[in-house]
Design a protein around this motif. Structure first.
Motif, PDB file in Angstrom:
ATOM      1  N   ALA A  25      27.561  -4.101 -14.437  1.00 22.87           N
ATOM      2  CA  ALA A  25      26.777  -3.793 -13.244  1.00 22.87           C
ATOM      3  C   ALA A  25      25.412  -4.454 -13.350  1.00 22.87           C
ATOM      4  CB  ALA A  25      26.621  -2.281 -13.077  1.00 22.87           C
ATOM      5  N   ALA A  26      24.872  -4.841 -12.207  1.00 24.69           N
ATOM      6  CA  ALA A  26      23.547  -5.453 -12.170  1.00 24.69           C
ATOM      7  C   ALA A  26      22.928  -5.207 -10.808  1.00 24.69           C
ATOM      8  CB  ALA A  26      23.632  -6.952 -12.450  1.00 24.69           C
ATOM      9  N   THR A  27      21.611  -5.277 -10.767  1.00 23.91           N
ATOM     10  CA  THR A  27      20.894  -5.100  -9.508  1.00 23.91           C
ATOM     11  C   THR A  27      19.806  -6.152  -9.394  1.00 23.91           C
ATOM     12  OG1 THR A  27      19.737  -3.476  -8.116  1.00 23.91           O
ATOM     13  CG2 THR A  27      19.212  -3.477 -10.459  1.00 23.91           C
ATOM     14  N   LYS A  28      19.497  -6.552  -8.175  1.00 22.94           N
ATOM     15  CA  LYS A  28      18.489  -7.579  -7.938  1.00 22.94           C
ATOM     16  C   LYS A  28      17.687  -7.208  -6.689  1.00 22.94           C
ATOM     17  CE  LYS A  28      18.411 -10.983  -9.904  1.00 22.94           C
ATOM     18  NZ  LYS A  28      17.682 -11.404 -11.132  1.00 22.94           N
ATOM     19  N   ILE A  29      16.357  -7.299  -6.789  1.00 24.72           N
ATOM     20  CA  ILE A  29      15.501  -7.068  -5.624  1.00 24.72           C
ATOM     21  C   ILE A  29      15.604  -8.287  -4.702  1.00 24.72           C
ATOM     22  CG2 ILE A  29      13.145  -6.697  -4.816  1.00 24.72           C
ATOM     23  CD1 ILE A  29      14.362  -4.322  -6.275  1.00 24.72           C
ATOM     24  N   SER A  49       4.748  -4.562   6.358  1.00 28.12           N
ATOM     25  CA  SER A  49       4.583  -3.819   5.111  1.00 28.12           C
ATOM     26  C   SER A  49       5.959  -3.564   4.513  1.00 28.12           C
ATOM     27  CB  SER A  49       3.855  -2.487   5.352  1.00 28.12           C
ATOM     28  OG  SER A  49       4.621  -1.644   6.197  1.00 28.12           O
ATOM     29  N   VAL A  50       5.980  -3.133   3.255  1.00 28.67           N
ATOM     30  CA  VAL A  50       7.230  -2.804   2.566  1.00 28.67           C
ATOM     31  C   VAL A  50       7.196  -1.331   2.192  1.00 28.67           C
ATOM     32  CG1 VAL A  50       8.676  -3.215   0.543  1.00 28.67           C
ATOM     33  CG2 VAL A  50       7.517  -5.132   1.655  1.00 28.67           C
ATOM     34  N   ARG A  51       8.131  -0.555   2.725  1.00 28.11           N
ATOM     35  CA  ARG A  51       8.227   0.850   2.338  1.00 28.11           C
ATOM     36  C   ARG A  51       9.123   1.012   1.121  1.00 28.11           C
ATOM     37  NH1 ARG A  51      11.198   5.455   5.837  1.00 28.11           N
ATOM     38  NH2 ARG A  51      12.958   4.489   4.761  1.00 28.11           N
ATOM     39  N   ASP A  52      10.288   0.374   1.147  1.00 29.22           N
ATOM     40  CA  ASP A  52      11.230   0.407   0.028  1.00 29.22           C
ATOM     41  C   ASP A  52      11.736  -1.008  -0.220  1.00 29.22           C
ATOM     42  OD1 ASP A  52      11.456   3.378  -0.273  1.00 29.22           O
ATOM     43  OD2 ASP A  52      12.248   3.201   1.763  1.00 29.22           O
ATOM     44  N   GLU A  53      11.927  -1.342  -1.483  1.00 33.78           N
ATOM     45  CA  GLU A  53      12.486  -2.649  -1.809  1.00 33.78           C
ATOM     46  C   GLU A  53      13.951  -2.718  -1.370  1.00 33.78           C
ATOM     47  OE1 GLU A  53      10.745  -5.037  -2.806  1.00 33.78           O
ATOM     48  OE2 GLU A  53       9.110  -4.338  -4.085  1.00 33.78           O
ATOM     49  N   LEU A  54      14.364  -3.881  -0.892  1.00 37.65           N
ATOM     50  CA  LEU A  54      15.773  -4.107  -0.589  1.00 37.65           C
ATOM     51  C   LEU A  54      16.475  -4.555  -1.869  1.00 37.65           C
ATOM     52  CD1 LEU A  54      15.545  -6.007   2.816  1.00 37.65           C
ATOM     53  CD2 LEU A  54      15.616  -3.547   2.385  1.00 37.65           C
ATOM     54  N   GLU A  55      17.741  -4.173  -2.000  1.00 38.41           N
ATOM     55  CA  GLU A  55      18.474  -4.467  -3.230  1.00 38.41           C
ATOM     56  C   GLU A  55      19.817  -5.116  -2.941  1.00 38.41           C
ATOM     57  OE1 GLU A  55      19.065  -0.916  -5.448  1.00 38.41           O
ATOM     58  OE2 GLU A  55      16.932  -0.550  -5.812  1.00 38.41           O
ATOM     59  N   TRP A 134      19.214 -15.805  -5.986  1.00 41.62           N
ATOM     60  CA  TRP A 134      19.175 -14.385  -6.352  1.00 41.62           C
ATOM     61  C   TRP A 134      20.588 -13.845  -6.551  1.00 41.62           C
ATOM     62  CZ3 TRP A 134      15.345 -12.774  -1.889  1.00 41.62           C
ATOM     63  CH2 TRP A 134      14.054 -13.198  -2.230  1.00 41.62           C
ATOM     64  N   MET A 135      21.482 -14.210  -5.646  1.00 48.22           N
ATOM     65  CA  MET A 135      22.855 -13.710  -5.724  1.00 48.22           C
ATOM     66  C   MET A 135      23.597 -14.326  -6.912  1.00 48.22           C
ATOM     67  SD  MET A 135      23.383 -11.488  -3.255  1.00 48.22           S
ATOM     68  CE  MET A 135      25.004 -11.511  -2.489  1.00 48.22           C
ATOM     69  N   VAL A 136      23.326 -15.587  -7.192  1.00 45.36           N
ATOM     70  CA  VAL A 136      23.933 -16.231  -8.356  1.00 45.36           C
ATOM     71  C   VAL A 136      23.469 -15.532  -9.635  1.00 45.36           C
ATOM     72  CG1 VAL A 136      23.949 -18.334  -9.752  1.00 45.36           C
ATOM     73  CG2 VAL A 136      24.315 -18.467  -7.273  1.00 45.36           C
TER      74      VAL A 136
END
Length: 229
Positions: A25-29, A49-55, A134-136
């Motif tokens: 498993a892995a996650t990327k902003i 503005s940024v409220r929550d980071e997208l992942e 990022w996806m790679v």
């Protein structure tokens, strides 16, 4: 905690079937820059503005020669051409067949403009270029993190989504509306509060990922992965 107990009472694979199975498993902003176009609901606007980071979250399975990578992204959706380009690049970097890489969207309306929903709002082509590496990287990290493990599932009920389609006496339907009207005939269909979850854990029982597919009446199906370090 009770949900975890249910999950491992319902193993997807027996212990014998789990032999040779590896899970990573892995996650990327993947948050776009400020002043980028926001997908929204068809109304053209830019992020201030940024409220929550997208992942982007990836879940990788391998057993023998078979490999599967499932990726959940915080997008409203993704065009087929971009989906294909991403899967081909991720496959070339990891050796996974592109057809065995599945990319889904969580249908957030606060993500980048990747769908042509408004002629006044262009697709964010600059973001698309950033997204590919990022996806790679996500795919490579998920494969590198693979370890022996087991998977199980659970089900439960909670009210997350509501049916928003109203039916009127003349047979027409509409989103939202005033249900106190005399010609209100009821909702188009029932709510479905049932939810399924899939879990992955090492052989000591320590969980490191779970998935939570969700269904929103009158909307769409989505899947979101969450990870434990």
């Amino acid at each position: 905690m009770a949900l975890w107990t249910i999950a491992f009472y319902n193993p997807i694979l027996t212990k014998a079937q789990s032999e040779g199975l590896k899970i990573g498993a892995a996650t990327k902003i993947i948050t776009p820059e400020l002043d980028s176009w926001v997908q929204g609901a068809g109304v053209p606007k830019k992020a201030s503005s940024v409220r929550d980071e997208l992942e982007a979250n990836g879940l990788y399975f391998s057993k023998g020669d078979f490999q599967l990578l499932m990726v959940s992204c915080d997008f409203a959706g993704i065009e087929p051409d971009l989906n294909v380009r991403l899967r081909e690049a991720m496959g070339a970097a990891t050796g996974i067949l592109p057809r065995d890489i599945l990319i889904s969207s969580t249908h957030t309306h606060g993500g980048p403009s990747l769908l042509k929903t408004n002629y006044l709002m262009p697709l964010d082509t600059a973001y698309m270029k950033d997204l590919l590496p990022w996806m790679v990287a996500l795919a490579k990290e998920a494969v590198a993190a693979a370890q022996p493990g087991k998977i199980g599932w659970a089900e439960g009920e909670t009210q997350i989504g509501y049916n928003r389609r109203l039916t009127w006496a003349d047979g027409s339907h509409s989103m939202h509306g005033d249900a106190s009207r005399k010609d209100f005939a009821g909702l188009e269909g029932p709510d479905d509060p049932q939810h399924l979850a899939m879990f992955a854990a090492d052989f000591k029982g320590k969980p490191f990922v779970y998935t939570l597919p969700q269904y929103y009446p009158s909307h769409n199906f989505l899947c979101r992965w969450c990870f434990f370090s």
